[in-house]
Design an enzyme around this catalytic site. Structure first.
Site, mmCIF file in Angstrom:
data_model
loop_
_atom_site.group_PDB
_atom_site.id
_atom_site.type_symbol
_atom_site.label_atom_id
_atom_site.label_comp_id
_atom_site.label_asym_id
_atom_site.label_seq_id
_atom_site.Cartn_x
_atom_site.Cartn_y
_atom_site.Cartn_z
ATOM 1 N N SER A 51 1.028 -1.333 -0.042
ATOM 2 C CA SER A 51 -0.021 -0.048 0.075
ATOM 3 C C SER A 51 0.820 1.308 -0.051
ATOM 4 O O SER A 51 0.499 2.246 -0.305
ATOM 5 C CB SER A 51 -0.949 0.042 1.277
ATOM 6 O OG SER A 51 -0.119 0.105 2.543
ATOM 7 N N LYS A 112 1.258 4.739 6.979
ATOM 8 C CA LYS A 112 0.615 5.480 5.909
ATOM 9 C C LYS A 112 1.452 6.971 5.756
ATOM 10 O O LYS A 112 2.229 7.114 6.626
ATOM 11 C CB LYS A 112 -0.669 5.696 5.786
ATOM 12 C CG LYS A 112 -1.658 4.602 5.851
ATOM 13 C CD LYS A 112 -1.933 3.743 4.757
ATOM 14 C CE LYS A 112 -2.629 2.551 4.645
ATOM 15 N NZ LYS A 112 -2.689 1.766 3.613
#
Length: 248
Positions: A51, A112
């Site tokens: 991701s 993230k």
């Protein structure tokens, strides 16, 4: 007849002495260099998904600086659930890569990139990040083989963009799909005390765009700031020396 006070007092003394004995036994461990390093300075994490590709890929091992944003409930394992707030708190900056827990599932660590601070308005328009009504600068780069980063044929190519946030933080993002599911969104207004997170692999990241899974991330849920890759293994278990030591 024994009073209630006399009944409780010996039990209390017993618990106190047990706690003192355990603390004395733990003192060498608590003050040992490995403990101080792991629990107060840098915590190691491995990257299990793509991701954050191409910045972080499966098989990377990273250090997260736990002191970067101060210490909170999720800075230490087994911390009591009633703890709130942060000690020595500091606000992340645009572009920081952070490890955190989500309000939806506090048992899992996520990694993230911070793209929205409290009060910011975030939107995706045709795959481009828009911050406070201004499209974030991005420059198209040469396409590369997608490999495992995109859910496509390994021989397919992925578009890349050099994205630069207002504070100068710059990084590369992947664009696997034209008009992907989260390439066009409503405007998200970041609440006080919260952050908006995105993965660099924009079409293959469950992040703050997915309100049902992640949504806005409270600053109290931060674990640390990713600072460098200290080890990396490819899918065959071979070291990727070219990725080791990369710093953010």
């Amino acid at each position: 007849m024994t009073t209630l006070r006399e009944t409780i007092r010996p039990q209390a003394r017993s618990r106190e002495w047990k706690a003192i004995v355990v603390l004395i036994l733990l003192i060498p461990v608590l003050w040992s260099p490995p403990f101080l390093f792991r629990f107060f300075l840098y915590q190691p994490f491995n990257i299990p998904s793509g991701s954050m590709a191409p910045t972080l890929v499966v098989g990377d091992y990273v250090f997260a600086a736990k002191y970067a944003y101060g210490y909170g409930r999720y800075s230490f394992p087994f911390a009591p659930s009633w703890i709130s707030g942060r000690v020595f708190a500091a606000e992340p900056e645009y572009g920081d890569i952070v490890v955190f827990r989500t309000p939806k599932d506090t048992s899992v660590d996520y990694v993230k990139r911070v793209v929205g601070l409290p009060g910011d308005r975030i939107q995706m328009r045709q795959g481009q990040l828009v911050l406070n009504d201004r499209p974030v600068t991005r420059v198209a780069l040469k396409e590369v083989l997608a490999g495992s980063a995109c859910a496509t044929d390994d021989d397919a190519k992925v578009r890349r963009w050099r994205e630069t946030l207002p504070n100068g933080a710059s990084y590369i993002t992947y664009d696997c799909v034209d008009n992907g599911y989260y390439d066009n969104t409503n405007v998200y207004t970041v609440p006080p005390g919260h952050l908006f997170m995105l993965g660099d692999n924009r079409d293959n990241s469950t992040d703050s765009r997915v309100a049902s899974v992640m949504g806005f991330v409270p600053m109290d849920n931060l674990v640390g700031k990713v600072t460098r890759i200290f080890w990396s293994l490819d899918e065959d278990g071979e070291p990727r020396f070219e990725r080791m030591g990369k710093v953010w």
